[in-house]
Design an enzyme around this catalytic site. Sequence first.
Site, PDB file in Angstrom:
ATOM      1  CB  SER B 111      -0.948   0.003   1.201  1.00  0.00           C
ATOM      2  OG  SER B 111      -0.246   0.244   2.388  1.00  0.00           O
ATOM      3  CE  LYS B 148      -3.473   2.291   3.337  1.00  0.00           C
ATOM      4  NZ  LYS B 148      -4.433   1.478   4.077  1.00  0.00           N
TER       5      LYS B 148
END
Lengths: 188, 188
Positions: B111, B148
């Site tokens: 990610s 993130k």
Amino acid sequence: MSTKQYGKIMAFYEQHRRMPTYSEIMRLMGFKSKNSAYKLVNTMVEKGLIQKDTSGKIVPRQLTLPVRVLGTVEAGFPSPAEEELSDTMTLDEYLIEKREATFLLKVSGDSMFDAGIMPGDLVLVERGKDPKAGDIVIAEVDHEWTMKYFQKVNGQVTLVAANKKYPPIVPKDELKIAAVVKAVVRKY
Amino acid sequence: MSTKQYGKIMAFYEQHRRMPTYSEIMRLMGFKSKNSAYKLVNTMVEKGLIQKDTSGKIVPRQLTLPVRVLGTVEAGFPSPAEEELSDTMTLDEYLIEKREATFLLKVSGDSMFDAGIMPGDLVLVERGKDPKAGDIVIAEVDHEWTMKYFQKVNGQVTLVAANKKYPPIVPKDELKIAAVVKAVVRKY
DNA sequence: TTGACAGGTGAACGAACGTTCACCTATACT
DNA sequence: AGTATAGGTGAACGTTCGTTCACCTGTCAA
């Protein structure tokens, strides 16, 4: 014997850059006898927390203080109870094998971008190491230094960038492999 | 005083995990008098190569042994003559600020691929640090841990992946920021 | 030729070192 | 009640520590 006592000793180590003597441990822990410190150290040695020299001097188990290693990102953080079980590791020992041959270089340019090496990163390279196919190397081709993948295409050495913008380089006359990239370090 | 003598002392330090005593330096250098070692150490202290404790004990200048830092990749390797001038740095001190709050996590998933953080990398995170917009964080959203970008979109906290495959996450009810990513380490 | 000076020798000092022994609690387990 | 056992005290030991002083070379400049 608490982990707090171990922490005090290691805090001393970090501050003074050497392990404390028994008298110093005595003061550190608030003991009134050197012997208490002596016994404490011995149980710590038995548990493998610290070590003793051949001459009886106290030395840390590693030169560098360890950092706790948890599992994966997805596993997240363990509860404080499990935390004690977590493994530890020293970055220095993990990354550096041959210190005399190891150098740090700052990355400029985006030719290895797709390999996750970005401008501004530091690469840890080892000089005088034979590159294997697929290694990332620091090479001098035609008086220019670059960082590329070291590949062999039908027996011919080729330097490939990890960025489609740059075409592969097949060295014409001179090619000097100066070092092999062993690790990448990026600090935010 | 040669750099070779300094090297011998540091080799001792790396092997024994403590600095040598004067008698040991004497043997190390082949001196016949402790005093020669004593004088040698004093000139080394003057040059800032090593340090002395308040109690006269010899300690290294840093806890970790330094690695030489060269310029950029493009600059390549300097000639051996210039090499002496090159700066040095210790990885440990460079990367770790608060050791007790610092952890290593292995990256799983892609990610953050476009941010140059790849599966298998180690991220060095600091717990209990307030994240700023743009920081990479380890967060627990709806019982799932992820790494993130920490962003704010009109006042609303949003977790954005560095990979277009994954949509931004706007946490519904619970969001726990466990740690802020301070560095990335990849070993080949 | 002299003198300064960097580097090595040798002996000596008190202080601090690691280690040992005997003794003293508490707490916990028969 | 008795007794291990873990942890702390206090004094003592021989050894090694860091440091100092006096002396002995060389080498190089004045």
